[in-house]
Every structure is written in structure tokens, then in C-alpha cells.
Design a protein around this motif. Structure first.
Motif, PDB file in Angstrom:
ATOM      1  N   THR A 222       0.852  -1.184   0.000  1.00  0.00           N
ATOM      2  CA  THR A 222       0.000   0.000   0.000  1.00  0.00           C
ATOM      3  C   THR A 222       0.889   1.237   0.000  1.00  0.00           C
ATOM      4  OG1 THR A 222      -0.101   0.233   2.415  1.00  0.00           O
ATOM      5  CG2 THR A 222      -1.694  -1.263   1.389  1.00  0.00           C
ATOM      6  N   VAL A 223       0.301   2.368  -0.326  1.00  0.00           N
ATOM      7  CA  VAL A 223       1.049   3.623  -0.282  1.00  0.00           C
ATOM      8  C   VAL A 223       1.495   3.918   1.147  1.00  0.00           C
ATOM      9  CG1 VAL A 223       0.887   6.107  -0.649  1.00  0.00           C
ATOM     10  CG2 VAL A 223      -0.107   4.536  -2.324  1.00  0.00           C
ATOM     11  N   LEU A 224       0.642   3.583   2.129  1.00  0.00           N
ATOM     12  CA  LEU A 224       1.028   3.790   3.530  1.00  0.00           C
ATOM     13  C   LEU A 224       2.209   2.912   3.903  1.00  0.00           C
ATOM     14  CD1 LEU A 224      -2.470   4.049   5.293  1.00  0.00           C
ATOM     15  CD2 LEU A 224      -0.888   5.897   4.711  1.00  0.00           C
ATOM     16  N   ASP A 225       2.273   1.693   3.349  1.00  0.00           N
ATOM     17  CA  ASP A 225       3.421   0.811   3.597  1.00  0.00           C
ATOM     18  C   ASP A 225       4.720   1.492   3.180  1.00  0.00           C
ATOM     19  OD1 ASP A 225       1.877  -1.314   4.546  1.00  0.00           O
ATOM     20  OD2 ASP A 225       1.696  -2.252   2.571  1.00  0.00           O
ATOM     21  N   VAL A 226       4.754   1.967   1.939  1.00  0.00           N
ATOM     22  CA  VAL A 226       6.010   2.523   1.413  1.00  0.00           C
ATOM     23  C   VAL A 226       6.344   3.850   2.096  1.00  0.00           C
ATOM     24  CG1 VAL A 226       5.776   1.346  -0.798  1.00  0.00           C
ATOM     25  CG2 VAL A 226       4.907   3.661  -0.560  1.00  0.00           C
ATOM     26  N   ALA A 227       5.330   4.625   2.500  1.00  0.00           N
ATOM     27  CA  ALA A 227       5.597   5.873   3.220  1.00  0.00           C
ATOM     28  C   ALA A 227       6.264   5.579   4.565  1.00  0.00           C
ATOM     29  CB  ALA A 227       4.301   6.653   3.422  1.00  0.00           C
ATOM     30  N   ALA A 228       5.790   4.527   5.250  1.00  0.00           N
ATOM     31  CA  ALA A 228       6.382   4.157   6.537  1.00  0.00           C
ATOM     32  C   ALA A 228       7.804   3.626   6.344  1.00  0.00           C
ATOM     33  CB  ALA A 228       5.510   3.101   7.223  1.00  0.00           C
ATOM     34  N   ILE A 229       8.008   2.832   5.295  1.00  0.00           N
ATOM     35  CA  ILE A 229       9.342   2.307   5.001  1.00  0.00           C
ATOM     36  C   ILE A 229      10.313   3.453   4.737  1.00  0.00           C
ATOM     37  CG2 ILE A 229      10.682   1.003   3.292  1.00  0.00           C
ATOM     38  CD1 ILE A 229       8.120  -0.778   2.996  1.00  0.00           C
TER      39      ILE A 229
END
Length: 308
Positions: A222-229
Motif C-alpha cells: 500500500t502507499v502507507l506501507d512505502v511511506a512508513a518504510i
């Protein structure tokens, strides 16, 4: 699953269609296909992928050295010659990518490149990035792709956020590769074009090579996944950057009086480097009298009487 069959080195229209559908089938806007012979290329709507395949086929029959697709869809079709669109023209982003050159002929850089997929995987791991969704062999390197579970519409402020995420992703790879003694040239722009699986790469200094998917089946994000990474990657980048070199401060000159513990006065250094002639003559002073090392100067406008 890794494909060990390099396939016949022929253009594969079905593979091209499958790739374009995988990337853009759930997006809106225009797919952009370009080649080394025409960087504006051709554009078609995402529901007209057959048109894109026909354009890519024509490029192959013409013998173009490389055929590419833009990583994002476009808001409008590009019609101006020589223009393939900027980041601001981006509409939907299907995922994040990297363009990892492998050691071998055909590269502009003379820096040490990864020698294998295993070294590329190690760079990704050490950069705190997750497992790619799939890998493409470009003919001279590797494209790991991290596909989103849903394509990301780049509206309003999301475009700047996508640019920042992409820059962080690529900077993390670049800094990590350098620490490992290898080179990765970051290519984070949203207008980036990459070779299309199913096409053939024709290089002047080598045999034709196929571009193909060599491994797939990894997770989607998800976009939230990559933002957190990316927040983790930012901290990693900062920890690996060398501390700035601070200039050595120049010692301050004393304001007046003799130097403690010595005999040199503040004006002595100036006297040693310049004569009074160099200092006073340009200002209009005149040398009136000299006795040994002593000099008597007259300020501008003053008259000297005889005997004075």
C-alpha cells in the motif's frame, strides 16, 4: 519463480501486452511508449493497450535499439515533438522501481557495478527496502518493481509526496551501494521510462538481448506501507552520511599591544608585508624626508616650508 529460459531473442507481442496490462490495467490516463528513435513516442488510453502493442511492434520492425514505457500514466497524450512529459504530467503510479546496472559492457559509468542479482538483492536488503514484487532483466541490468495493491492517483499534493518517496527510495539504494563499494545511479523522476519485457535490446557493442520478467510473485504494497518504510530509510541515510568537515578556524589577531610572551606587535606583520610607499602614495601622501630607515610623509594638501 525464476525463468531459466532466455526465450528466443525475438519481439514478443503477447509479453508486451501482458506487461502493460499488469502495470496500467487498473489505471486511468494514457500509456506512453517511446523508443531510442522517438522519445515523444506514441500515447494511448489505458483501455487501448492493443494500440500500444502495435506501436511497440512498429518500433521493433524498424530496428529501434530500445523500446520503453513511462513508469506513470499521463494526464494527456504527448503530441509535441521531442517531449515525453514531465513529472507534473504524471497521473497514476503503479508502484516503485529501481534500475540496477549489472557489471558488463554497454554502461557509461566506470564505477564498480553489482555482478549478480544476489548482490542487487543484498543492496536492497541493506537499504532496509522490502522484497520486490517482481524482477525484470533489462538486457544490461535489473529492474526490481514494488507494485502497489492499487495504482496511486497523483492528485493535488500527492504528486509531491510521490516525488519525495521515490527520491528517498533511490537515495537509500545509492547510499547503501556506495557503502558496499558499488555504484547505483538514482533515477527517481516520475517521468522515467524503462524497457518493456517482451522487447529486444539492440546495442552497438553487443548481441541483441531480450528484456523479460525473470521472477515474480512477491508481495504488493500500500502507499502507507512505502511511506512508513521511507521514514526508516531516511534515518538510515542520515546515519550513513559522513559527518561534515568543519574548516579549521583562523587564529584571531590581537587587538593592541605586544603579543604575550613575544615581542611582535600587531603592526609588525603589516610592515613586513608592505612598504609605506605602497600604502601612502596611492592615498596622495608625499615623501618629504628620509633619514636611514625613518621616513617623513606629508598628507595631501599640506605645504612644507623650507627648514621645516
Amino acid at each position: 519463480m525464476v525463468s531459466k529460459d532466455p526465450t528466443a531473442y525475438n519481439f514478443d507481442a503477447d509479453a508486451v501486452h501482458n506487461w502493460l496490462d499488469l502495470l496500467y490495467g487498473r489505471s486511468e490516463g494514457y500509456v506512453s511508449i517511446v523508443s531510442t528513435a522517438n522519445w515523444t513516442g506514441g500515447s494511448c488510453r489505458t483501455d487501448q493497450l492493443d494500440v500500444a502493442v502495435r506501436y511497440a511492434t512498429a518500433c521493433d520492425r524498424r530496428g529501434d535499439k530500445g523500446i520503453y514505457a513511462r513508469v506513470t500514466t499521463l494526464r494527456e497524450a504527448m503530441t509535441e515533438d521531442g517531449r515525453r512529459g514531465s513529472d507534473e504530467d504524471s497521473f497514476y503510479l503503479p508502484g516503485l522501481w529501481a534500475d540496477m546496472d549489472l557489471m558488463g559492457p554497454g554502461h557509461k559509468t566506470t564505477k564498480k557495478l553489482p555482478a549478480s542479482m544476489a548482490e542487487c538483492e543484498k543492496i536492497i536488503h541493506e537499504a532496509a527496502l522490502p522484497e520486490p514484487t517482481l524482477w525484470v532483466h533489462s538486457g544490461g541490468g535489473l529492474y526490481p518493481w514494488w507494485l502497489f495493491d492499487e495504482p496511486w492517483e497523483l492528485d493535488e499534493g500527492f504528486q509531491k509526496l510521490a516525488q519525495e518517496i521515490s527520491r528517498t527510495w533511490h537515495d537509500g539504494l545509492s547510499v547503501t551501494a556506495k557503502e558496499m563499494g558499488l555504484h547505483y545511479g538514482p533515477l527517481p523522476d516520475l517521468s522515467r521510462v524503462l524497457r518493456i519485457p517482451g522487447t529486444v535490446i539492440r546495442k552497438v557493442d553487443g548481441d541483441p538481448q531480450p528484456c523479460r520478467i525473470i521472477e515474480q510473485g512477491g508481495p504488493r504494497y500500500t502507499v502507507l506501507d512505502v511511506a512508513a518504510i521511507c521514514e526508516v530509510v531516511k534515518d538510515l541515510i542520515e546515519s550513513r552520511r559522513p559527518a561534515p568537515v568543519r574548516p579549521t578556524p583562523r587564529p584571531a589577531l590581537p587587538l593592541s599591544g605586544p603579543v604575550v610572551g613575544g615581542t611582535e606587535r600587531p603592526g609588525d606583520a603589516l610592515a613586513a608585508s608592505m612598504s609605506w610607499l605602497e600604502i601612502l602614495a596611492p592615498a596622495g601622501y608625499r615623501l618629504a624626508l628620509q633619514r636611514g630607515e625613518e621616513e617623513y610623509w606629508v598628507r595631501p594638501g599640506k605645504h612644507i616650508r623650507h627648514g621645516q
